[in-house]
Design an enzyme around this catalytic site. Structure first.
Site, mmCIF file in Angstrom:
data_model
loop_
_atom_site.group_PDB
_atom_site.id
_atom_site.type_symbol
_atom_site.label_atom_id
_atom_site.label_comp_id
_atom_site.label_asym_id
_atom_site.label_seq_id
_atom_site.Cartn_x
_atom_site.Cartn_y
_atom_site.Cartn_z
ATOM 1 N N LYS A 97 56.544 82.451 71.517
ATOM 2 C CA LYS A 97 55.085 82.331 71.466
ATOM 3 C C LYS A 97 54.748 81.834 70.077
ATOM 4 O O LYS A 97 54.835 82.570 69.095
ATOM 5 C CB LYS A 97 54.434 83.695 71.734
ATOM 6 N N ARG A 102 41.761 75.625 73.773
ATOM 7 C CA ARG A 102 41.809 76.584 74.880
ATOM 8 C C ARG A 102 40.455 76.755 75.536
ATOM 9 O O ARG A 102 40.345 76.969 76.735
ATOM 10 C CB ARG A 102 42.267 77.919 74.308
#
Lengths: 334, 520
Positions: free
Chosen positions: B226, B246
């Site tokens: 991540k 996002r």
């Protein structure tokens, strides 16, 4: 004729009328006081002799208990005291609020107390009195303060109640004056539901009702179930609306009714979600209009933002003076 | 214009997202085209407007007001646009045009004619409308409504679609969005984005605590790093190339070096990479939230995208394929289209889930936040579906800090002191604030904190209380970074309250230098 400032002047004990030997709205107890209205920053307990309107005296008794010698005065009824004649005229601020008119050897001073010119169903309207000296408040004495019509603010409140049917609207309002005016305005706008009140607001409402002011169905908020207050309007003192007391409410919309709500930073600071610009004080235009209506060539400013007002009236050839009396504007700054 | 001003005023005072939604829905339902579409563009930041300088409106106000009164008023209000909105002399209200007409007029009026035009509008408006006008004209609406929130409101209002579905066509639309409103009101079919490079809703992961990992069956999962950047979507179609954040914000102009060699929709992490090494998040922050960039920033803070996934290969929608198949397609696409600024995030080999613990625990370096576990057979689903993707962050750092200030919360927390500012000792007697946190505690702990704060208040500033040093809070955070904007010189990422340490004397809380050593 003696100049006014030889017989009426500020002292550390408050504004003093020398020939009558009494104080007006004294901040500390004195033997003889004349009181404009019952807000605690103007009407302190402990004075020996008090002259005021009968409604003001009733409100003061409810707050502080009786005082030893009360002199109730009707509107326009002269009280001759030594070499001074005292008369009261309505100030339109709250129930019983008065302007104090002092006549001495051919000169006249009017002390406005707190006042407004906008209509208010809960008290008698302000009447301008011709005078030589006008002593005015100046709470909202900046040209940024122009109060909108109160009915329009109530309409915004009711639109919000319709928009958030699952929440409780809680309005911060001072216990004496603002609360009863809000209730009366709501009733005028057709809100006939019960209105729920914080316990501290109930005694003053009862006195208003005794004076013949219709407030409709009032209920204590404290005993109601959280669920039952959804979709309702609740009134509480400003200190309670965003604090522990308000936890009894379901997802409250915190509203505040005050002239200060005109300024966003003020409203945001208090955590207010719906500011309502409803004031019991004169706004900038009303202050200036009132000064002109009295015909006074000299104006003293008791408390507020006096610089702007004195600057403005000087342009019209009126002499202004800041008294900077301490202690006013504390109970209800709106 | 008045309904728009009313909306802005209410939004400004509303903190909670859920309370903003009814206001937006009501506005969209009651305002006609094209005003509501222009309003939508204005609050989502998509409106192009020839903004006027504050000096222009200041000059206007000076012509209409007494300078002494203006100075006293400005002093009191503290905000130029608000002072002018309030002090502007009242006049006989004439009709003010709608928002769309005002915006069109602003964009078509020659500069010398602008002051007279603005003054005429101010004359026709009431104070709150004047303020909305002035904020619009000077380009500072700031009502705290994200584009995403506006789309949720649109979807809720329409009742027959989702914010994701609106998001998928959003970037093919333009103000005043009449085709969008027509679809939402059942008057027309859904606008067809055709080959426009639109955003596709991202698939998000659920957090995984160490205790939850045991029941997972290792062979069914794939592991990835991540990365500690920002999640992006790179879209390239015949209609163009876009880089989206996002939240579906178009950030192409902020990162002009990121291009796509061949049509595709790719999911990845935007990072600053120097000589193959991932730079700390703080380096990426230097480049975020800028409308454009500079040659120096491009040189010193070079961006790249590390690819996780492929949603479209050309025009072929791959989202229904299982993860393994998409991964193969991503590798094939990348092999066909090698380019230095796009690389692939590698899969991490493992046999048992225990094998993953050391790399996760040691992940504090190299721009890594932790691990991702993805089911091998999961399709690419919008939103945060349960049971498909897991994020397994490295353990947070912690520090013992002293509570310094508390602020009342909003909505359900409006009667409680629920926002906390905490600090560390710089010297034996001086505390410096290092951050704020408003979650991580239970309702019972909140109750305790609230009581403690009331009993230990030393000063009040509006809704904020200062408290005497006395309560230690164990603060968990993901990283610490240098920040010249903070008094302490350091800022925490994602701080939250891990534990109340009522047992610990406040003199024994951590010192600032301890935190400084944790900075990467």
């Amino acid at each position: 004729m003696p100049p006014v400032d030889t017989w009426l002047y500020p002292t550390p004990q408050g504004l003093y009328c020398a020939p009558g030997d009494f104080f007006i709205d004294p901040p500390r107890p004195v033997p003889r006081a004349v009181i404009t209205h019952a807000h605690s920053d103007h009407a302190r307990p402990g004075n020996h002799t008090v002259a005021a309107s009968s409604a003001t005296l009733a409100l003061m008794r409810a707050r502080h208990g009786p005082c030893p010698a009360e002199t109730p005065l009707a509107w326009g009824e002269p009280l001759h005291h030594r070499d001074v004649t005292i008369t009261l005229h309505p100030a339109g601020h709250v129930l019983g609020s008065a302007q104090i008119v002092l006549d001495h050897q051919g000169t006249r001073a009017v002390i406005s107390g707190d006042y407004k010119r906008a209509p208010d169903p809960t008290c008698d309207p302000f009447t301008p009195i011709q005078c030589d000296l006008f002593i005015t408040e100046a709470t909202f004495a900046l040209p940024i303060f122009r109060h909108p019509p109160a009915a329009a603010e109530i309409a915004r409140l009711l639109a919000s109640v319709a928009l958030f049917p699952g929440r409780t609207h809680v309005i911060g309002a001072y216990s004496l004056g603002k609360t009863q005016r809000l209730i009366a305005l709501l009733r005028q706008s057709g809100w006939n539901e019960p209105i729920y009140l914080h316990g501290a607001l109930l005694p003053m409402c009862a006195i208003y009702q005794q004076h013949g002011i219709e407030l409709g169905d009032l209920r204590p908020a404290t005993v109601a179930e959280k669920r039952d207050l959804i979709g309702r309007i609740v009134l509480a003192p400003p200190s309670a609306i965003a604090d522990r007391w308000a936890r009894r409410l379901e997802d409250p919309v915190v509203c505040m009714a005050s002239g200060w709500m005109r300024v966003r930073q003020r409203a945001k600071q208090g955590g207010v979600e719906l500011p309502l610009v409803i004031s019991d004080h004169a706004d900038w235009d009303e202050l200036n209009q009132t000064i002109d209506d009295t015909g006074a060539r000299e104006v003293w400013v008791t408390h507020g933002t006096e610089d702007a007002l004195i600057h403005e009236i000087s342009k019209r050839g009126i002499k202004g003076r800041a008294l900077r009396l301490i202690g006013y504007g504390e109970e209800e700054a709106a | 214009m008045k309904p728009f001003a009313d909306l802005l005023e209410r939004l400004l005072y509303t903190q909670s997202r859920t309370a903003k939604l009814p206001q937006l829905r009501h506005y969209f339902a009651t305002t006609p085209d094209p005003d509501r579409g222009i309003a939508l563009a204005a609050i989502t930041g998509e409106l192009t407007l020839h903004a006027a300088k504050p000096a222009l409106i200041r000059t206007l106000a000076a012509e209409r007001t007494d300078p002494t009164l203006f100075a006293l008023s400005y002093d009191f209000v503290g905000d130029l646009a608000e002072t002018i909105a309030l002090i502007w002399p009242p006049s006989q209200a004439t009709q003010l045009p709608g928002l769309a007409e005002i915006v069109a007029t602003l964009n078509s009026t020659a500069k010398p004619d602008l002051p007279a035009q603005i003054a005429a509008w101010l004359d026709a408006a009431d104070p709150s409308t004047r303020l909305a006008l002035l904020k619009l004209i000077t380009g500072g609406l700031r009502v705290g409504v994200s584009a995403r929130l506006a789309r949720i409101a649109l979807a809720e209002w329409a009742g027959h679609t989702t914010a994701d579905a609106i998001e998928e066509i959003w970037h093919s639309l333009a103000p005043p969005y009449t085709d969008l409103f027509a679809w939402l009101e059942h008057r027309a079919p859904r606008p067809d984005p055709a080959d426009a490079p639109v955003f596709r809703p991202l698939m998000l992961a659920n957090p995984l605590e160490t205790g939850d990992i045991a029941p997972l069956e290792a062979p069914l999962y794939r592991a990835e790093w991540k990365w500690d950047g920002i999640r992006v979507q790179l879209v390239s179609t015949a209609g163009g190339t876009r880089l989206y954040s996002r939240g579906a914000e178009d950030i192409s102009a902020t990162f002009p070096e990121i291009t796509c060699p061949s049509p595709a929709v790719l999911d990845g992490e935007l990072l600053i990479i120097r000589n193959g090494a991932v730079a700390p998040f703080a380096d990426l922050q230097q480049r975020l939230n800028r409308k454009t960039t500079t040659p120096k920033l491009l040189r010193d803070h070079p961006a790249a995208v590390r690819l996780y996934d492929i949603l479209f290969d050309g025009t072929e929608d791959l989202r229904g394929l299982p993860f393994d198949a998409r991964r193969a397609r991503l590798e094939a696409w990348h092999a066909r289209n090698p380019t230095p600024l796009l690389d692939q995030s590698p899969l991490i080999e493992f046999r048992t889930l225990d094998d993953l613990e050391p790399p996760r625990a040691n992940a504090r370096s190299a721009g890594i936040e932790g691990l991702m576990l993805k089911r091998a057979n999961s399709p690419y689903l919008p939103g945060r579906p349960r049971g498909h993707w897991w994020k397994h962050k490295r353990d947070p750092l912690t520090i013992d800090a002293v509570l310094m200030y508390a602020q009342r919360g909003h909505g359900k927390r409006s009667g409680l002191y629920s926002d906390y500012t905490f600090g560390l000792w710089r010297t034996d007697t001086e505390l410096v604030p290092i951050g704020k946190a408003y979650f991580g505690f239970t309702d019972r702990e909140l109750d305790f904190l609230d009581k403690w704060i009331r009993a230990n208040t030393t000063a009040r500033f509006g809704p904020v209380r200062e408290v005497s040093p006395g309560l230690v809070l164990e603060i968990a955070f993901d990283a610490a970074q240098l920040s010249p904007r903070h008094k302490s010189g350091v800022a925490l990422r994602f701080p939250r309250i891990a534990r109340l340490r009522a047992d610990k004397p406040h003199q024994e809380a951590d010192r600032l230098e301890t935190l400084m050593k944790l900075i990467k």
